[in-house]
Design a protein around this motif. Structure first.
Motif, PDB file in Angstrom:
ATOM      1  N   VAL A  96       0.831  -1.196   0.000  1.00 51.76           N
ATOM      2  CA  VAL A  96       0.000   0.000   0.000  1.00 51.76           C
ATOM      3  C   VAL A  96       0.865   1.246   0.000  1.00 51.76           C
ATOM      4  N   SER A 105       4.035   1.577  -0.933  1.00 50.12           N
ATOM      5  CA  SER A 105       4.793   1.733  -2.178  1.00 50.12           C
ATOM      6  C   SER A 105       3.880   2.157  -3.311  1.00 50.12           C
ATOM      7  N   ALA A 106       2.610   1.741  -3.283  1.00 55.67           N
ATOM      8  CA  ALA A 106       1.679   2.170  -4.332  1.00 55.67           C
ATOM      9  C   ALA A 106       1.513   3.685  -4.277  1.00 55.67           C
ATOM     10  N   TRP A 107       1.303   4.232  -3.096  1.00 52.58           N
ATOM     11  CA  TRP A 107       1.166   5.682  -2.984  1.00 52.58           C
ATOM     12  C   TRP A 107       2.479   6.379  -3.282  1.00 52.58           C
ATOM     13  N   GLN A 154       0.250   6.414  -7.314  1.00 57.32           N
ATOM     14  CA  GLN A 154      -0.972   5.759  -7.771  1.00 57.32           C
ATOM     15  C   GLN A 154      -1.170   4.466  -6.997  1.00 57.32           C
ATOM     16  N   VAL A 155      -2.394   3.987  -7.013  1.00 57.53           N
ATOM     17  CA  VAL A 155      -2.714   2.692  -6.431  1.00 57.53           C
ATOM     18  C   VAL A 155      -3.698   2.031  -7.387  1.00 57.53           C
ATOM     19  N   LEU A 165      -5.586   3.244   3.976  1.00 53.69           N
ATOM     20  CA  LEU A 165      -4.961   3.627   2.716  1.00 53.69           C
ATOM     21  C   LEU A 165      -4.937   5.143   2.570  1.00 53.69           C
TER      22      LEU A 165
END
Length: 189
Positions: free
Chosen positions: A27, A29-31, A35-36, A163
């Motif tokens: 989570v 690393s996505a932000w 983006q996610v 998130l």
């Protein structure tokens, strides 16, 4: 009682801790990548908990029941496809879900609900058995108004508080799109 040797417990415990940490790292690393992404399966699990649903229309004269939602994204498509079993009832009675409804839609983020909502849904299929054309036309109008209301007020997927708490400082949710079979939520700074 037989005891397991420490050499067998430690690797298992370490693996369990690492697996638990991986979901959080994913989570973050996505932000960090601004983006996610969400798969149709994640959307499906959210929808499964929210249906069946019955909606009153025309002051309760007509009820529309939507059940068994099915979310998918066709290869190469930039829109979410949703299908439902459909039931229509009159004068307060719930109709059996013997019909079918399919729609395609883009998605948008609504900060008030912290959710992804339908954006410009288009009715693709609408089938109700044993009805005349007049009823079918009237029912289509009712379903179209229901879709517009649903798109405005009900999220297809709600972003998790954990998130959202991991948003980098000074950023906010921006564009939502569908790319390579997944829903992509981008951040703006």
């Amino acid at each position: 009682m037989r005891r397991l040797p420490l050499s067998r417990i430690c690797p298992s415990l370490l693996l369990l801790v690492l697996l638990a940490g991986c979901s959080t790292i994913g989570v973050v690393s996505a932000w960090l990548g601004d983006q996610v992404a969400f798969t149709p399966g994640q959307l499906q699990r959210h929808l499964d908990h929210r249906f069946p649903r019955t909606f009153d229309k025309l002051g309760g004269l007509v009820t529309v029941t939507l059940d068994n939602p099915r979310a998918s994204i066709a290869p190469g498509d930039s829109r979410l496809r949703l299908e439902f079993d459909l039931g229509l009832g009159a004068l307060g009675s719930e109709g059996a879900t013997t019909g079918h409804l399919a729609l395609a839609s883009g998605l948008r983020y609504d900060p008030a609900t912290q959710g992804l909502h339908l954006d410009a849904p288009e009715l693709l299929q609408f089938e109700i058995p044993r009805s005349g054309e007049l009823l079918r036309g009237g029912a289509r109008g009712i379903v179209n108004s229901l879709l517009a209301e649903y798109a405005r007020t009900e999220p297809v997927y709600r972003l998790d508080d954990d998130l959202l708490a991991k948003l980098p400082a000074g950023s906010r949710i921006g564009e939502v799109g569908i790319e390579r079979g997944v829903v992509v939520v981008r951040l703006e700074r």
